[in-house]
Write a protein that holds these residues in place. Structure first.
Motif, short mmCIF file in Angstrom:
data_model
loop_
_atom_site.label_atom_id
_atom_site.label_comp_id
_atom_site.label_asym_id
_atom_site.label_seq_id
_atom_site.Cartn_x
_atom_site.Cartn_y
_atom_site.Cartn_z
N ASP A 1 -10.73 -0.70 -10.04
CA ASP A 1 -11.39 -2.00 -9.98
C ASP A 1 -12.29 -2.18 -11.20
OD1 ASP A 1 -10.21 -2.22 -7.56
OD2 ASP A 1 -12.00 -1.81 -6.37
N HIS B 1 -15.10 3.41 -7.62
CA HIS B 1 -14.36 2.66 -8.65
C HIS B 1 -15.29 2.03 -9.68
CE1 HIS B 1 -10.09 2.07 -6.97
NE2 HIS B 1 -10.58 3.24 -6.62
N PHE C 1 -13.78 -6.72 -7.66
CA PHE C 1 -14.72 -5.77 -7.06
C PHE C 1 -14.94 -6.02 -5.57
CE2 PHE C 1 -16.63 -4.88 -11.41
CZ PHE C 1 -16.24 -3.55 -11.41
N ASN C 2 -14.41 -7.11 -5.07
CA ASN C 2 -14.60 -7.43 -3.65
C ASN C 2 -13.79 -6.46 -2.79
OD1 ASN C 2 -14.62 -8.65 -1.12
ND2 ASN C 2 -14.72 -10.70 -1.99
N SER C 3 -14.47 -5.82 -1.83
CA SER C 3 -13.77 -4.80 -1.04
C SER C 3 -12.83 -5.39 -0.01
CB SER C 3 -14.78 -3.93 -0.29
OG SER C 3 -15.63 -3.33 -1.20
N SER C 4 -13.25 -6.51 0.60
CA SER C 4 -12.45 -7.01 1.71
C SER C 4 -11.34 -7.96 1.27
CB SER C 4 -13.35 -7.68 2.74
OG SER C 4 -14.16 -8.62 2.10
N SER D 1 -5.20 2.91 -4.22
CA SER D 1 -6.58 3.25 -3.90
C SER D 1 -7.14 2.25 -2.91
CB SER D 1 -7.42 3.26 -5.18
OG SER D 1 -7.28 2.03 -5.84
N ILE E 1 0.85 -1.19 0.00
CA ILE E 1 0.00 0.00 0.00
C ILE E 1 0.89 1.24 0.00
CG2 ILE E 1 -1.78 1.26 1.27
CD1 ILE E 1 -2.61 -1.53 2.39
N LYS F 1 -6.75 0.14 0.76
CA LYS F 1 -6.02 0.22 2.04
C LYS F 1 -6.16 -1.10 2.80
CE LYS F 1 -4.84 4.68 1.98
NZ LYS F 1 -4.56 4.78 0.56
N SER F 2 -6.86 -2.03 2.18
CA SER F 2 -7.02 -3.33 2.82
C SER F 2 -6.12 -4.35 2.13
CB SER F 2 -8.47 -3.78 2.73
OG SER F 2 -8.84 -3.82 1.37
N VAL F 3 -6.19 -5.59 2.61
CA VAL F 3 -5.33 -6.64 2.05
C VAL F 3 -5.75 -6.91 0.60
CG1 VAL F 3 -4.68 -9.06 2.26
CG2 VAL F 3 -4.99 -7.67 4.29
#
Lengths: 453, 343
Positions: free
Chosen positions: B162, B296, B206-209, B45, B40, B47-49
């Motif tokens: 994304d 996105h 598209f998965n956020s997590s 864009s 990161i 901030k997660s894994v």
């Protein structure tokens, strides 16, 4: 036994004429019932009677044939008929002859071009044209026209999409204002490979515009050597094509988008390129027993059974249009699916010790707002009293604490909405006690603690 | 050869989607368990894994489905094209794991381009652009190689939002599929396989997590496939149905309009600022949309819809207004889009 009966039955479709033709010859159609068989000494004028028999008359030439014909075989000439007469073209183009006053005379002021071997020689509106062909290590798709005044050939400009790398050993059909070309070979510049083209092209002679009509459905994979030996006989608005190795022949009719296959028995004499068709009758030469002379033979195709009928080309344009409709529907469905998915999608926000953020950006928060979020996070509902405890201050009145809590939540929601376009904290009446209110995070929103790598 | 039918197209699309979806999930887990994560940075864009395993998953999905299609439905792809694309994918994997330097990557791209050229498809004609048709063989090969580099790097450069690269690729494969299949069915099943693999990846992208990126493997691998089919269309020895609808070069530009215009714009801006054209920054058009507040998926979908509309408008208009006015129409629409959405 059945096979023998069939052979005898099929042989009854043939008629043998009495005229034995010695040496080389060229059969040229005259009109719907008669034809010429040209030799180097004279011409047979033959007529088909009602019963399919040939009545002929031999006319010796008044003058010897031009010297340029001495070196070549007559059946290597291309012939065409217009209302002005019968014309012959020297192999490869350039030199033109005409059958005039019982003689073959040369009418051009040109030379042997050797540039358009296997090109299509035809007449249109009393003019002579030559299309495509092979010469000087290249295949051509251009059109040349004979200039009767100058005796030379002029190149005619065509438009649209002609076969890119030329037409060699093509099958051609002239039907009204159109010339169809298919089943031909092309050679790219610098390449030694004859690539077979699987498409049908149409040249409109009134507009000189090329149009690719589609891909042949019944596409022969035979090589150029076999195509050279194949019989290609114009038949009305179609073309008979027969490869020597096949025991059947096909009649291509692009106007009706139709291919008819006729099966032949083994005993039927082989016919080559030197053949014509008159109505449903094919006229060709067949070797006599001692192979010194040829007999002119006819087959009445009307008496043969069509083995198979199928479409000639797949209309690629129509197919591509239908495909575009499919693509359009697919893309619309994809867009609508994504849109629906994201509209119902749980938005994730990451909460840190001083901000909340998602892919859209980061919103800085006050200490109080962070405290409120910390209480609401991961809980379905939070009672009002729990939030009030957060702002508990012994020096302030209860009313003041309530107002402060409400103001912080209202301001936060306003700030959040301005930045992210949605409300985060919802206030509802408790289901258990209608006098109480509860707070919760908006349904399609999930808050996660910041996870730093 | 097995004929391409709606049934086997749908079957291979489904097979590819499922294979890609599960491979993406599996390889994401492998990467995250081994801490092979996308770093990161200030430009990120996310901030997660997130992992850069998407390209590898798409590559493997296509390979698996290709093997099945090859043995059951006789899917045939030119061996040189196959080899060149594989080489690009391996270059991408190396880049994702060890960060290959740009100059070395550029050299490897040229090498892969030369292999793909051996398939025999080159931009050997301008198809009437500037009144030029056939061009000499040497020049054709040079231009083809240049276009290869442009396409591969353009796709790499737009892979910053994304779903953006995935949607652009789906659009490309869908439009090009019809042209290629009508001309020659032997490569036909490659398209549902490719579209399916990209769709399967998109669900994870598209998965956020648990976010998955294409990475260099994906952009180089898929970019080289895109480049190969571009050469197939622009090679004048192929008689293609598209000639009856639109000019081939115009079609190729339109189907890749976003990667090409964005890359050209970015290179011009960086050159104007006297920066290296390959420096990483946030001046892409899609970054503008995100900075304007679009999420996105909204930005990606908007770019996808706008670029598809330009293509469809040209496909309809070309027969009536011809090449010159289609170019004018395209320029006009691009300017209009810029002022309406990007400025």
């Amino acid at each position: 036994m059945i096979k023998k009966i069939l052979i005898l039955f099929t042989l009854s479709f043939f008629s043998y004429s009495q005229n034995d033709v010695k040496g080389e010859y060229l059969i040229v159609q005259n009109d719907s019932t008669s034809f010429y068989t040209f030799t180097k000494k004279g011409a047979y004028f033959s007529k088909l009677n009602g019963s399919g028999r040939i009545i002929y008359d031999y006319v010796p030439y008044k003058n010897p044939v031009p010297k340029s014909l001495d070196r070549i075989s007559l059946n290597s000439l291309s012939a065409t008929r217009s209302s002005k007469g019968i014309y012959f073209l020297y192999p490869g183009g350039g030199i033109v002859y005409k059958y005039l006053n019982s003689s073959i005379v040369r009418i051009d002021d040109s030379f042997a071009h050797r540039n358009q071997f296997s090109g299509f020689f035809f007449s249109y509106n009393q003019e002579l044209y030559l299309l495509g062909g092979y010469g000087y290590w290249a295949t051509k798709s251009y059109l040349t026209k004979f200039n009767f005044q100058s005796g030379s050939w002029d190149r005619i400009e065509t438009y649209g999409s002609p076969p890119k790398h030329g037409i060699n050993q093509g099958s051609f059909i002239k039907d009204g204002d159109s010339v169809f070309a298919f089943d031909f070979f092309s050679k790219k510049t610098g390449s030694a490979v004859n690539e077979k083209n699987s498409s049908l092209f149409e040249l409109n002679l009134s507009t000189m515009n090329w149009n690719k009509k589609g891909m042949l459905l019944d596409f022969s994979e035979k090589g150029i050597e076999e195509k050279i030996m194949a019989a290609k006989i114009p038949k009305g608005d179609g073309l008979i094509v027969k490869y020597q190795s096949d025991d059947f022949f096909k009649v291509f009719t692009p106007k009706n988008n139709l291919v008819s296959t006729y099966k032949l028995e083994d005993k039927i004499p082989k016919f080559g390129n030197n053949a014509i068709s008159i109505g449903s009758t094919v006229v060709f030469g067949s070797n006599s027993a001692d192979k010194t002379t040829k007999k002119i033979v006819t087959i009445d195709l009307g008496k043969l059974n069509v083995d198979k009928k199928q479409q000639m080309v797949m209309d690629q344009n129509q197919m591509f249009k239908r495909y575009l409709v499919f693509v359009f529907i697919f893309l619309v469905l994809l867009t609508v699916s994504l849109f629906t998915y994201f509209k119902n999608y749980v938005t994730i926000f990451y909460v840190s010790n001083n901000a909340i953020r998602n892919e859209k950006g980061t919103l800085l928060l006050t200490k109080d707002e962070i405290s409120v979020l910390n209480i609401l996070i991961n809980k379905k509902e939070t009672e009002n009293s729990v939030l009030l405890n957060l702002f508990d201050d012994k020096t302030k009145s209860a009313d003041s604490i309530i107002k402060r809590k409400n103001k912080i939540i209202k301001d936060f929601n306003f700030k959040f909405f301005s930045f992210f376009g949605k409300e985060l904290i919802l206030k509802k009446v408790s289901k258990r006690d209608s006098r109480q209110v509860v707070y919760s995070i908006e349904n399609r929103t999930k808050l996660l603690y910041e996870e730093m790598p | 050869m097995v004929e391409i039918t709606f049934i086997n197209t749908a079957l291979f699309l489904l097979l590819s989607v499922v294979t890609s979806f599960f491979l993406n999930r599996y390889i994401y887990n492998v990467f995250s368990n081994n801490k092979i994560l996308d770093p990161i940075t200030s430009r990120s864009s996310h901030k997660s894994v997130a992992t850069r395993s998407g390209g590898l998953s798409v590559f493997l999905s296509i390979c698996i489905c290709y093997a099945i299609a090859y043995s059951t439905a006789n899917l045939v792809v030119d061996p040189y094209a196959f080899l060149g694309v594989m080489f690009m994918a391996i270059t991408g994997i190396a880049d994702d794991f060890f960060n290959v330097r740009y100059r070395e990557k550029f050299f490897l791209q040229i090498f892969a381009g030369i292999i793909i050229l051996q398939a025999g498809y080159t931009i050997d004609s301008f198809h009437g652009i500037f009144g030029i048709y056939e061009i000499p063989s040497g020049l054709a090969k040079t231009i083809t190689l240049f276009v290869f580099l442009v396409i591969v790097n353009a796709l790499n450069l737009i892979d910053g939002l994304d779903g953006l690269a995935a949607l652009i690729l789906i659009k490309f494969f869908l439009f090009v599929a019809g042209i290629v299949i009508i001309n020659s069915q032997e490569m036909g099943l490659f398209f549902p396989i490719s579209v399916g693999a990209v769709l399967g990846f998109m669900a994870h992208n598209f998965n956020s997590s648990k976010k998955v990126f294409l990475g260099d493997t994906g952009s180089l691998f898929l970019g080289s496939i895109v480049a190969f089919f571009t050469f197939y269309i622009l090679d004048s020895s192929n008689d293609l149905v598209i000639d009856s609808f639109i000019s081939r070069p115009l079609f190729c530009i339109l189907v890749l309009i976003y990667p090409l215009t964005d890359t050209l714009r970015v290179i011009l801006l960086r050159s104007f600022k006297r920066q290296s054209p390959f420096v990483a920054d946030r001046i892409h058009l899609h970054h503008r949309l995100v900075d304007k507040g679009y999420r996105h998926w909204e930005a990606s979908l908007m770019i996808f819809i706008l670029s598809t509309l330009i293509l469809i408008a040209n496909l309809f208009a070309f027969q009536f207004i011809g090449l010159f006015f289609c170019v004018v129409l395209t320029m006009g629409l691009l300017v209009l889009y810029y002022y309406l959405f990007f400025k």
